[in-house]
Each structure stands twice: as C-alpha cells, then as structure tokens.
Write a protein that holds these residues in place. Structure first.
Motif, PDB file in Angstrom:
ATOM      1  N   LEU A 152      -2.402   1.794  12.006  1.00  0.00           N
ATOM      2  CA  LEU A 152      -0.955   1.987  12.076  1.00  0.00           C
ATOM      3  C   LEU A 152      -0.267   1.364  10.864  1.00  0.00           C
ATOM      4  O   LEU A 152       0.622   1.979  10.260  1.00  0.00           O
ATOM      5  CB  LEU A 152      -0.400   1.386  13.364  1.00  0.00           C
ATOM      6  N   ILE A 153      -0.662   0.154  10.506  1.00  0.00           N
ATOM      7  CA  ILE A 153      -0.073  -0.491   9.337  1.00  0.00           C
ATOM      8  C   ILE A 153      -0.315   0.342   8.091  1.00  0.00           C
ATOM      9  O   ILE A 153       0.576   0.508   7.245  1.00  0.00           O
ATOM     10  CB  ILE A 153      -0.639  -1.921   9.170  1.00  0.00           C
ATOM     11  N   SER A 154      -1.505   0.904   7.966  1.00  0.00           N
ATOM     12  CA  SER A 154      -1.799   1.780   6.825  1.00  0.00           C
ATOM     13  C   SER A 154      -0.863   2.980   6.814  1.00  0.00           C
ATOM     14  O   SER A 154      -0.358   3.388   5.765  1.00  0.00           O
ATOM     15  CB  SER A 154      -3.258   2.242   6.898  1.00  0.00           C
ATOM     16  N   LEU A 155      -0.605   3.535   8.001  1.00  0.00           N
ATOM     17  CA  LEU A 155       0.293   4.678   8.118  1.00  0.00           C
ATOM     18  C   LEU A 155       1.712   4.309   7.689  1.00  0.00           C
ATOM     19  O   LEU A 155       2.376   5.061   6.951  1.00  0.00           O
ATOM     20  CB  LEU A 155       0.283   5.177   9.566  1.00  0.00           C
ATOM     21  N   LEU A 156       2.179   3.158   8.135  1.00  0.00           N
ATOM     22  CA  LEU A 156       3.527   2.715   7.780  1.00  0.00           C
ATOM     23  C   LEU A 156       3.644   2.391   6.292  1.00  0.00           C
ATOM     24  O   LEU A 156       4.672   2.658   5.660  1.00  0.00           O
ATOM     25  CB  LEU A 156       3.915   1.498   8.613  1.00  0.00           C
ATOM     26  N   ARG A 157       2.594   1.827   5.715  1.00  0.00           N
ATOM     27  CA  ARG A 157       2.628   1.491   4.294  1.00  0.00           C
ATOM     28  C   ARG A 157       2.629   2.738   3.412  1.00  0.00           C
ATOM     29  O   ARG A 157       3.310   2.794   2.389  1.00  0.00           O
ATOM     30  CB  ARG A 157       1.416   0.620   3.920  1.00  0.00           C
ATOM     31  N   ASN A 158       1.866   3.743   3.826  1.00  0.00           N
ATOM     32  CA  ASN A 158       1.731   4.943   2.993  1.00  0.00           C
ATOM     33  C   ASN A 158       2.868   5.942   3.159  1.00  0.00           C
ATOM     34  O   ASN A 158       3.096   6.779   2.277  1.00  0.00           O
ATOM     35  CB  ASN A 158       0.396   5.636   3.290  1.00  0.00           C
ATOM     36  N   GLN A 159       3.574   5.882   4.322  1.00  0.00           N
ATOM     37  CA  GLN A 159       4.746   6.729   4.553  1.00  0.00           C
ATOM     38  C   GLN A 159       4.474   8.204   4.237  1.00  0.00           C
ATOM     39  O   GLN A 159       5.178   8.844   3.458  1.00  0.00           O
ATOM     40  CB  GLN A 159       5.921   6.227   3.715  1.00  0.00           C
ATOM     41  N   THR A 160       3.446   8.756   4.864  1.00  0.00           N
ATOM     42  CA  THR A 160       3.119  10.168   4.658  1.00  0.00           C
ATOM     43  C   THR A 160       3.891  11.100   5.597  1.00  0.00           C
ATOM     44  O   THR A 160       3.817  12.321   5.457  1.00  0.00           O
ATOM     45  CB  THR A 160       1.608  10.394   4.873  1.00  0.00           C
ATOM     46  N   GLY A 161       4.620  10.553   6.537  1.00  0.00           N
ATOM     47  CA  GLY A 161       5.397  11.349   7.471  1.00  0.00           C
ATOM     48  C   GLY A 161       6.138  10.436   8.421  1.00  0.00           C
ATOM     49  O   GLY A 161       5.911   9.229   8.446  1.00  0.00           O
ATOM     50  N   PRO A 162       7.050  10.991   9.228  1.00  0.00           N
ATOM     51  CA  PRO A 162       7.839  10.154  10.142  1.00  0.00           C
ATOM     52  C   PRO A 162       6.985   9.534  11.246  1.00  0.00           C
ATOM     53  O   PRO A 162       6.139  10.204  11.832  1.00  0.00           O
ATOM     54  CB  PRO A 162       8.878  11.125  10.714  1.00  0.00           C
ATOM     55  N   VAL A 163       7.223   8.260  11.502  1.00  0.00           N
ATOM     56  CA  VAL A 163       6.536   7.544  12.581  1.00  0.00           C
ATOM     57  C   VAL A 163       7.598   6.976  13.514  1.00  0.00           C
ATOM     58  O   VAL A 163       8.475   6.225  13.078  1.00  0.00           O
ATOM     59  CB  VAL A 163       5.657   6.399  12.037  1.00  0.00           C
ATOM     60  N   TYR A 164       7.533   7.359  14.785  1.00  0.00           N
ATOM     61  CA  TYR A 164       8.526   6.920  15.765  1.00  0.00           C
ATOM     62  C   TYR A 164       7.917   5.872  16.696  1.00  0.00           C
ATOM     63  O   TYR A 164       6.743   5.957  17.070  1.00  0.00           O
ATOM     64  CB  TYR A 164       9.031   8.100  16.595  1.00  0.00           C
ATOM     65  N   ALA A 165       8.728   4.903  17.085  1.00  0.00           N
ATOM     66  CA  ALA A 165       8.330   3.892  18.060  1.00  0.00           C
ATOM     67  C   ALA A 165       8.978   4.215  19.398  1.00  0.00           C
ATOM     68  O   ALA A 165      10.208   4.302  19.491  1.00  0.00           O
ATOM     69  CB  ALA A 165       8.755   2.503  17.593  1.00  0.00           C
ATOM     70  N   SER A 166       8.158   4.406  20.412  1.00  0.00           N
ATOM     71  CA  SER A 166       8.638   4.583  21.784  1.00  0.00           C
ATOM     72  C   SER A 166       8.420   3.259  22.501  1.00  0.00           C
ATOM     73  O   SER A 166       7.279   2.863  22.757  1.00  0.00           O
ATOM     74  CB  SER A 166       7.863   5.716  22.475  1.00  0.00           C
ATOM     75  N   VAL A 167       9.525   2.555  22.794  1.00  0.00           N
ATOM     76  CA  VAL A 167       9.433   1.177  23.276  1.00  0.00           C
ATOM     77  C   VAL A 167       9.728   1.110  24.773  1.00  0.00           C
ATOM     78  O   VAL A 167      10.786   1.568  25.235  1.00  0.00           O
ATOM     79  CB  VAL A 167      10.401   0.262  22.501  1.00  0.00           C
ATOM     80  N   ALA A 168       8.789   0.535  25.516  1.00  0.00           N
ATOM     81  CA  ALA A 168       8.921   0.419  26.971  1.00  0.00           C
ATOM     82  C   ALA A 168      10.071  -0.513  27.338  1.00  0.00           C
ATOM     83  O   ALA A 168      10.346  -1.489  26.627  1.00  0.00           O
ATOM     84  CB  ALA A 168       7.624  -0.111  27.560  1.00  0.00           C
ATOM     85  N   ASN A 265       7.432  18.036  19.951  1.00  0.00           N
ATOM     86  CA  ASN A 265       7.931  19.394  20.170  1.00  0.00           C
ATOM     87  C   ASN A 265       8.981  19.753  19.122  1.00  0.00           C
ATOM     88  O   ASN A 265       9.070  20.900  18.674  1.00  0.00           O
ATOM     89  CB  ASN A 265       8.528  19.502  21.575  1.00  0.00           C
ATOM     90  N   PHE A 266       9.777  18.757  18.729  1.00  0.00           N
ATOM     91  CA  PHE A 266      10.819  18.973  17.723  1.00  0.00           C
ATOM     92  C   PHE A 266      10.334  18.672  16.306  1.00  0.00           C
ATOM     93  O   PHE A 266      10.815  19.275  15.345  1.00  0.00           O
ATOM     94  CB  PHE A 266      12.037  18.095  18.040  1.00  0.00           C
ATOM     95  N   GLU A 267       9.403  17.726  16.178  1.00  0.00           N
ATOM     96  CA  GLU A 267       8.850  17.363  14.859  1.00  0.00           C
ATOM     97  C   GLU A 267       7.328  17.336  14.954  1.00  0.00           C
ATOM     98  O   GLU A 267       6.728  16.283  15.164  1.00  0.00           O
ATOM     99  CB  GLU A 267       9.378  16.007  14.401  1.00  0.00           C
ATOM    100  N   PRO A 268       6.668  18.481  14.809  1.00  0.00           N
ATOM    101  CA  PRO A 268       5.216  18.544  14.999  1.00  0.00           C
ATOM    102  C   PRO A 268       4.419  17.612  14.093  1.00  0.00           C
ATOM    103  O   PRO A 268       3.308  17.206  14.451  1.00  0.00           O
ATOM    104  CB  PRO A 268       4.889  20.014  14.697  1.00  0.00           C
ATOM    105  N   GLU A 269       4.957  17.262  12.933  1.00  0.00           N
ATOM    106  CA  GLU A 269       4.218  16.415  11.996  1.00  0.00           C
ATOM    107  C   GLU A 269       4.422  14.921  12.268  1.00  0.00           C
ATOM    108  O   GLU A 269       3.818  14.084  11.592  1.00  0.00           O
ATOM    109  CB  GLU A 269       4.646  16.722  10.554  1.00  0.00           C
ATOM    110  N   ALA A 270       5.252  14.595  13.224  1.00  0.00           N
ATOM    111  CA  ALA A 270       5.556  13.179  13.495  1.00  0.00           C
ATOM    112  C   ALA A 270       4.380  12.473  14.152  1.00  0.00           C
ATOM    113  O   ALA A 270       3.538  13.100  14.813  1.00  0.00           O
ATOM    114  CB  ALA A 270       6.788  13.077  14.383  1.00  0.00           C
ATOM    115  N   LYS A 271       4.333  11.164  13.956  1.00  0.00           N
ATOM    116  CA  LYS A 271       3.420  10.301  14.682  1.00  0.00           C
ATOM    117  C   LYS A 271       4.255   9.451  15.639  1.00  0.00           C
ATOM    118  O   LYS A 271       5.388   9.081  15.320  1.00  0.00           O
ATOM    119  CB  LYS A 271       2.648   9.378  13.739  1.00  0.00           C
TER     120      LYS A 271
END
Length: 464
Positions: A152-168, A265-271
């Motif tokens: 996950l940290i690698s994903l956030l550092r590289n910023q290859t696409g939108p990453v959303y946090a769903s917080v309980a 469903n709205f952003e298929p490329e999102a993580k």
C-alpha cells in the motif's frame, strides 16, 4: 529495557520501523538493519530469530526457520500478492517463551490452538475463523497477523491512480480525543489518498436493503433472517459450522465490500483501502465471491504506525470533514447497532412491519455459537439475529488502539453528531442510489435490480 517487555510492546516498534523504511523506499535494503537495531534495543528478551520473523510478518511474509529477514519467494508478498492465512504462528518463538503457564491454547473458543510437548503452540487453520483475539493473549510473538501496508505504501508513493480510504465508524476515539473524522481525512490526504469515505455511508445502503429483505423473507411465524453481514467471522461461523442455517443469512455484502464495489463502479481504475479494527476483514476481502472490491485492509494499529513513521499528526491538522452517513449507521460499530438501525429504518419506510421485528443481538464467539445452536434446533424466539464475533462489537476488535469503553462512547457521540438520524433522511443515499439506477417507485433493493445486485453476494462475475 525491563524484562516484562513483550511482543505486544515490540510490535508497534517493528511496525514503525518497517513503515518508515517502506515510505523511504529502502525497506529491502534496510530490513536486516532494522532486525539488528530492534534486537539491540530489546536484547534482554529478543532473539534474532523472533525479531526477524516479526519483521517478516509486518512485511506480509510468512515466518521461517532462519535468523534473517530475507527468504525465498518474498517478492510476491511485497507486491501485495498474499499467500496463506493472515494469522500465523511461529512455534520456535513459543519454545523460547519464558512464561511457564500460558492461556493461549485453552482460551480459543474454536479449539484452533493446541499445545505441543515442549510448549509450542500450533494453529489449526481449518478451525480458525481469523477473529484474532488470540493475538492479544500471546506475549512472545508466537501468534501474530500479517500486514498489507508495504505494498500500500508503494502504491501511495508511486501515485499511479486514485486510492480511496474507506474508514470504519469505530475510528472514533482511536487516534486521540481531538481527532475528528475531518482531521483523520486531512491526515489521509497528506498520505496520498484521493479521499476518505465513511464506510458508514455504505452501511446506510445496506441497512435500507436489510429492511426490504426483512419485509420479503420474514412473512410468518418461524421465519427468520440472520444478519450482521458486517462481521465476516459471524458469517464464516454459520457457513462452516451451522450449514443448515446458511439459507437464512442475509444476501447483503458487508458495508466494507459495498464501499469498494460502489467506488469502483464509478471509478474502475481506483484502489480502495478499508481501515478498521478488524483483522478478519483481511480474509473477507479475498473471498472468491467478494474479491476485487477491496484492495488492502489496514487495522487502526497499522495506520497509526504509518502516520507516526511519516510524521503526520492528525490532531494538529485542519478539520476537513465531509459528513455523509446517518447516525444510525455510525452505530454499526457497537453491539446492537445493526438491529437498531434496521428497526429504525423499518419504522420509517414500512411502519406496519417494525412491530413484527423481534431482534436478538449477540457478541463473542461462544455466545454466537450458543444462539446458533438454538436456531439449528428450532428453539429460537426471534426473527432477526445480529451476531458479532468481538465482545462489544467492532469497537472490541483486536486491531483497535484504545480501550473498548472509550471507543464505544466516542462512537455514540459521533453518531449523535450526524445530520440525519436514519438513511431515510439522508440525502446522500438518494443521490447515490439515483446514480446507481434506483427508482423509489419500482425498486425495493431486492432481487435483480441493478443496485441490489451490486449490494449482494455472489455477483463477482457480473462486475466485468
């Protein structure tokens, strides 16, 4: 360091060092140095083997028999391609444990833990449901859970696409008394997330669906519905040990899965990353009929390690809250929250049915097993059963940071602050349902409507 220091105190230190090195992009080069550093710091209780394996597990890797962090076939886990269960045990650490009498074996309500001659604990994964409270009993690293924050940290550092946090909603109170949803959102934005969403918003959707499902499936005396789709251990317990009751399980996905599916469903490329107090959510995200909705799961403890490693202090950040969920959905985090939420929603949309709802709320695996035995034997005096594996509900999850009583009170305050009391008054829900093709006059969120399909289990093939 005092000899009383245990793996429960060692773990935050290791998570911090691993997160910091991962954020700096030097984890693989620094992993052995981290092991040396921690071994020196905890020299009176820590062996190199034990520390090396705890570092491996924090990196998402399996424990092994070596005294080094690196091993064979490690790269897949570092890229997020997890193998094996998330809860793992290290028998060698058990053999080195200085505590003569331990309670880690007999205290498992599922008999998944056994003691071998010599003191080693063995974990039977065929019996384990991944609930994770055994981890809080183990004082020497014999039991622990894999983390997913390295990829996950690698994903956030590289910023290859939108990453959303769903917080309980159980986040309330976890990161300090002054850390609001808006301050936590600011912290996550600083980490590189595109945005933070309340998992409770998607609990609003699930609650409306549950109300319609109750209306459809509970028609006469003897009919009942097993719910709490938000607790994967409860569902797994029924499917594995009370299969005769499986037909009574609510067809709805959990709010976590709903959040991921709808965002994609709205952003298929999102993580999408789910953040909560539950270890079992890591396994739920990989189930065949649910896989693809959630990419990574973090516990509150793991998020705290990342924030600390990056120097981000949520309490000092601006309050950028964008409230979306109703109050009755925010209480999903505690025992009784689901049944109260469905009853409140029934009262709004189907007032004639709410008087017929007889709900039971159960928490703790032993209590859950007892009520399911009654149901299987036809001895049930209820038509809506809410089960939570953790005592107190999600606020009692093993990935929490603060005491359950503190979190429960904070969750209630968070719910009381909501602008809408139930999803029926929540404008955000109708906007979201409209975008999903929902029509209030024709669609009751059951059967084959587009919105219902998206919020139901066994639909992964239709997601494209």
């Amino acid at each position: 360091m005092a000899s009383q220091l245990s793996s429960l105190e060692l773990k935050p230190r290791i998570l911090y060092e691993v997160a910091r090195a991962a954020w700096d992009g030097v984890l693989q080069e620094r992993s052995e140095a981290i092991c040396h550093l921690v071994c020196e710091e905890f020299s009176d209780i820590a062996t190199r083997h034990r520390v090396a394996n705890q570092i491996r597990v924090a990196m998402g890797l399996e424990p092994h028999a070596l005294d080094t962090v690196a091993g064979e076939d490690d790269e897949n886990a570092l890229m997020g391609l997890m193998k094996g269960p998330f809860i793992v045990n290290d028998p060698e650490a058990c053999r080195q444990c200085p505590v003569v009498e331990t309670c880690c074996g007999p205290d498992c309500p599922l008999q998944a833990l056994t003691k071998e001659p010599g003191g080693a604990v063995r974990l039977d994964h065929s019996k384990c449901l991944g609930e994770g409270h055994c981890l809080t009993q183990c004082s020497f690293g014999g039991l622990t859970e894999k983390s997913q924050f390295v990829p996950l940290i690698s994903l956030l550092r590289n910023q290859t696409g939108p990453v959303y946090a769903s917080v309980a909603p159980a986040f309330a109170g976890q990161f300090g008394p002054g850390v609001t949803a808006g301050k936590l959102r600011s912290a996550l934005l600083q980490l590189g997330f595109a945005d933070m969403v309340e998992t409770a918003l998607y609990a609003d959707l699930i609650t409306m669906k549950e109300a319609f499902e109750f209306n459809e499936h509970v028609q006469s005396v003897g009919d009942f519905m097993i719910t709490s789709c938000c607790c994967p251990v409860w569902i797994k317990l029924i499917e594995g040990r009370f299969a005769s009751l499986a037909g009574h399980i609510s067809p709805s996905v959990s709010p976590m899965v709903a959040s991921g599916r709808i965002i994609k469903n709205f952003e298929p490329e999102a993580k999408v990353v789910f953040i909560g107090p539950c270890i079992a959510k890591k396994t739920e995200a990989l189930l065949p009929d649910l896989a693809g909705a959630i990419d990574f799961v973090l516990t509150f403890q793991e998020l705290a390690a990342i924030l600390s490693a990056t120097g981000i202090n949520p309490s000092s950040l601006p309050d950028e809250e964008y409230p979306t969920a109703s109050g009755s959905r925010r209480i999903y985090a505690r025992t009784g929250g689901v049944s109260e939420a469905v009853a409140q929603t029934l009262e709004k949309i189907l007032p004639a049915r709410v008087v017929n709802m007889q709900a039971l709320k159960i928490d703790g695996i032993p209590n859950c097993q007892k009520i399911l035995e009654h149901a299987a034997n036809g001895e049930l005096n209820a038509n809506f059963i809410e089960g939570m594996a953790c005592m107190g509900g999600c606020v009692g999850g093993p990935g929490r940071i603060v005491d359950m009583d503190i979190s429960t009170a904070a969750v209630q305050r968070y719910a009381d602050e909501a602008a809408a009391a139930t999803p029926v008054e929540n404008r955000q829900i109708y906007q979201l349902l409209s975008l999903l093709g929902w029509s209030n006059s024709s669609d009751k969120l059951t059967k084959d409507s587009p919105a219902s399909i998206l919020l139901s289990r066994h639909i992964h093939k239709s997601m494209g």
